[in-house]
Design a protein around this motif. Structure first.
Motif, PDB file in Angstrom:
ATOM      1  N   PRO A 195     -49.745 -36.775-114.175  1.00  0.00           N
ATOM      2  CA  PRO A 195     -50.742 -36.737-115.086  1.00  0.00           C
ATOM      3  C   PRO A 195     -50.078 -35.909-116.414  1.00  0.00           C
ATOM      4  O   PRO A 195     -49.182 -35.136-116.182  1.00  0.00           O
ATOM      5  N   GLY A 196     -50.445 -36.484-117.787  1.00  0.00           N
ATOM      6  CA  GLY A 196     -49.796 -35.851-118.827  1.00  0.00           C
ATOM      7  C   GLY A 196     -48.744 -36.625-119.346  1.00  0.00           C
ATOM      8  O   GLY A 196     -48.476 -36.529-120.468  1.00  0.00           O
ATOM      9  N   ARG A 197     -48.268 -37.762-118.434  1.00  0.00           N
ATOM     10  CA  ARG A 197     -46.965 -38.535-118.943  1.00  0.00           C
ATOM     11  C   ARG A 197     -47.524 -39.706-119.569  1.00  0.00           C
ATOM     12  O   ARG A 197     -48.603 -40.211-119.087  1.00  0.00           O
ATOM     13  N   PRO A 198     -46.969 -40.227-120.740  1.00  0.00           N
ATOM     14  CA  PRO A 198     -47.485 -41.333-121.334  1.00  0.00           C
ATOM     15  C   PRO A 198     -47.825 -42.545-120.634  1.00  0.00           C
ATOM     16  O   PRO A 198     -48.493 -43.410-120.645  1.00  0.00           O
ATOM     17  N   ALA A 199     -46.904 -42.865-119.655  1.00  0.00           N
ATOM     18  CA  ALA A 199     -47.083 -43.805-118.815  1.00  0.00           C
ATOM     19  C   ALA A 199     -48.355 -44.236-117.945  1.00  0.00           C
ATOM     20  O   ALA A 199     -48.918 -45.319-117.823  1.00  0.00           O
ATOM     21  N   LEU A 200     -48.825 -42.891-117.435  1.00  0.00           N
ATOM     22  CA  LEU A 200     -49.984 -42.889-116.935  1.00  0.00           C
ATOM     23  C   LEU A 200     -51.166 -43.261-117.786  1.00  0.00           C
ATOM     24  O   LEU A 200     -52.133 -44.125-117.252  1.00  0.00           O
ATOM     25  N   ALA A 201     -51.367 -42.725-118.936  1.00  0.00           N
ATOM     26  CA  ALA A 201     -52.112 -43.275-119.884  1.00  0.00           C
ATOM     27  C   ALA A 201     -52.023 -44.718-120.177  1.00  0.00           C
ATOM     28  O   ALA A 201     -53.024 -45.385-120.170  1.00  0.00           O
ATOM     29  N   SER A 202     -51.069 -45.462-120.365  1.00  0.00           N
ATOM     30  CA  SER A 202     -51.054 -46.790-120.591  1.00  0.00           C
ATOM     31  C   SER A 202     -51.464 -47.524-119.419  1.00  0.00           C
ATOM     32  O   SER A 202     -52.176 -48.409-119.608  1.00  0.00           O
ATOM     33  N   ILE A 203     -51.123 -46.803-118.215  1.00  0.00           N
ATOM     34  CA  ILE A 203     -51.509 -47.836-117.122  1.00  0.00           C
ATOM     35  C   ILE A 203     -53.307 -47.602-116.780  1.00  0.00           C
ATOM     36  O   ILE A 203     -53.918 -48.636-116.514  1.00  0.00           O
ATOM     37  N   VAL A 204     -53.553 -46.376-117.187  1.00  0.00           N
ATOM     38  CA  VAL A 204     -55.270 -46.454-117.119  1.00  0.00           C
ATOM     39  C   VAL A 204     -55.720 -47.269-118.400  1.00  0.00           C
ATOM     40  O   VAL A 204     -56.916 -47.817-117.881  1.00  0.00           O
ATOM     41  N   GLU A 205     -55.322 -47.193-119.235  1.00  0.00           N
ATOM     42  CA  GLU A 205     -55.678 -48.122-120.516  1.00  0.00           C
ATOM     43  C   GLU A 205     -55.781 -49.544-120.109  1.00  0.00           C
ATOM     44  O   GLU A 205     -56.728 -50.306-120.501  1.00  0.00           O
ATOM     45  N   HIS A 206     -54.737 -50.104-119.299  1.00  0.00           N
ATOM     46  CA  HIS A 206     -54.545 -51.431-119.037  1.00  0.00           C
ATOM     47  C   HIS A 206     -55.704 -51.680-117.543  1.00  0.00           C
ATOM     48  O   HIS A 206     -56.048 -52.867-117.878  1.00  0.00           O
ATOM     49  N   PHE A 207     -55.346 -51.035-116.797  1.00  0.00           N
ATOM     50  CA  PHE A 207     -55.843 -51.320-115.587  1.00  0.00           C
ATOM     51  C   PHE A 207     -57.434 -50.533-115.440  1.00  0.00           C
ATOM     52  O   PHE A 207     -58.383 -51.002-114.458  1.00  0.00           O
ATOM     53  N   GLY A 208     -57.781 -49.684-116.100  1.00  0.00           N
ATOM     54  CA  GLY A 208     -59.239 -48.925-115.861  1.00  0.00           C
ATOM     55  C   GLY A 208     -59.128 -47.722-115.183  1.00  0.00           C
ATOM     56  O   GLY A 208     -58.219 -47.631-114.546  1.00  0.00           O
ATOM     57  N   PRO A 209     -60.189 -46.733-115.427  1.00  0.00           N
ATOM     58  CA  PRO A 209     -60.037 -45.376-114.547  1.00  0.00           C
ATOM     59  C   PRO A 209     -60.112 -45.749-113.047  1.00  0.00           C
ATOM     60  O   PRO A 209     -59.631 -44.627-112.347  1.00  0.00           O
ATOM     61  N   GLY A 210     -60.449 -46.904-112.479  1.00  0.00           N
ATOM     62  CA  GLY A 210     -60.193 -47.201-110.939  1.00  0.00           C
ATOM     63  C   GLY A 210     -58.866 -46.699-110.213  1.00  0.00           C
ATOM     64  O   GLY A 210     -58.977 -46.735-109.196  1.00  0.00           O
ATOM     65  N   VAL A 211     -57.903 -46.762-111.220  1.00  0.00           N
ATOM     66  CA  VAL A 211     -56.589 -46.520-110.704  1.00  0.00           C
ATOM     67  C   VAL A 211     -56.263 -45.021-110.760  1.00  0.00           C
ATOM     68  O   VAL A 211     -55.107 -44.490-110.187  1.00  0.00           O
ATOM     69  N   LEU A 212     -57.266 -44.077-110.920  1.00  0.00           N
ATOM     70  CA  LEU A 212     -57.210 -42.605-110.956  1.00  0.00           C
ATOM     71  C   LEU A 212     -57.764 -42.139-109.809  1.00  0.00           C
ATOM     72  O   LEU A 212     -58.970 -42.843-109.216  1.00  0.00           O
ATOM     73  N   GLN A 213     -57.209 -41.144-109.092  1.00  0.00           N
ATOM     74  CA  GLN A 213     -57.860 -40.380-107.985  1.00  0.00           C
ATOM     75  C   GLN A 213     -58.907 -39.206-108.833  1.00  0.00           C
ATOM     76  O   GLN A 213     -58.705 -39.097-109.860  1.00  0.00           O
ATOM     77  N   GLY A 214     -59.686 -38.595-108.017  1.00  0.00           N
ATOM     78  CA  GLY A 214     -60.590 -37.625-108.522  1.00  0.00           C
ATOM     79  C   GLY A 214     -59.712 -36.418-109.459  1.00  0.00           C
ATOM     80  O   GLY A 214     -60.263 -36.009-110.463  1.00  0.00           O
ATOM     81  N   ASP A 215     -58.385 -36.194-108.858  1.00  0.00           N
ATOM     82  CA  ASP A 215     -57.944 -35.243-109.583  1.00  0.00           C
ATOM     83  C   ASP A 215     -56.941 -35.580-110.528  1.00  0.00           C
ATOM     84  O   ASP A 215     -56.147 -34.510-111.185  1.00  0.00           O
ATOM     85  N   GLY A 216     -57.164 -36.688-111.046  1.00  0.00           N
ATOM     86  CA  GLY A 216     -56.492 -37.258-112.342  1.00  0.00           C
ATOM     87  C   GLY A 216     -55.091 -37.890-112.034  1.00  0.00           C
ATOM     88  O   GLY A 216     -54.236 -38.289-112.919  1.00  0.00           O
TER      89      GLY A 216
END
Length: 207
Positions: free
Chosen positions: A48-69
């Protein structure tokens, strides 16, 4: 600040799933060798907080995140295993970032040589950035057996992973050294020790 008088050369350590590369890697650490694991680097770049994670969420949607981010690896794995194009997109994003992470860490090595452990050494092209390659090899039947015991995976899951990884022939064709790990841990340790003493005699990874 004084720079070290030597630049450690880099040994690439790879092997298929269940080959025993993690046990071999652990032995190198016990021998005092500076080691970085590409899988760990892959975890660091998607924290969390790294640019790669933001890109992944943007591409695949919030379903790839757990409740704790944190990244939900299982959810992401399902999405990319089903779709080679999505897997390629993810690899194109992550491989360069993982490479930067790995090599900035290896640059801090204080041992005569350093080890990069990567299950996808050949597939990701990382082998071009190391001076020597050690392949830990095992008969496929043994790889499957070990992985089933270790991961509580299904035979189908193990087969799917084997398909994504380079074939044994491909891996072995890049190897400078091959350690066939089809015996017990004591034997594996003895083989790593033998290779370590040989590696200490090398300059730049070549004999």
């Amino acid at each position: 600040m004084t720079t070290p008088a030597f630049t450690p050369w880099i040994l690439g350590l790879t092997g298929g799933i269940g080959s025993g590369k993690s046990a071999a890697a652990q032995r190198f650490i016990e021998l005092g060798v500076h080691l970085v694991d590409a899988d760990q680097a892959a975890r660091w770049v998607v924290e969390p907080g790294r640019p790669a994670l933001a890109s992944i969420v943007e591409h695949f949607g919030p379903g790839v995140l757990q409740g704790d981010g944190q990244l939900d690896r299982a959810a992401l794995r399902q999405l990319i295993f089903a779709d080679p194009e999505q897997r390629r997109w993810l690899e194109a994003l992550l491989h360069p970032l993982i490479g930067q992470e790995i090599f900035s860490y290896l640059a801090k090595a204080e041992s005569p040589y350093a080890v990069l452990v990567s299950p996808l050494m050949i597939e990701s092209g990382q082998y071009r950035q190391v001076q020597r390659i050690l392949v830990v090899d095992a008969p496929e039947q043994l790889q499957v057996q070990r992985t089933l015991q270790r991961d509580q995976a299904t035979p189908e899951q193990v087969e799917a992973i084997l398909k994504v990884q380079a074939s044994r022939e491909e891996r072995l064709s890049h190897a400078h050294d091959v350690l066939v790990n089809d015996r017990d841990l004591a034997w594996l340790h003895a083989e790593v020790d033998r290779l370590h003493h040989f590696y200490l005699t090398l300059r730049g990874g070549q004999s």
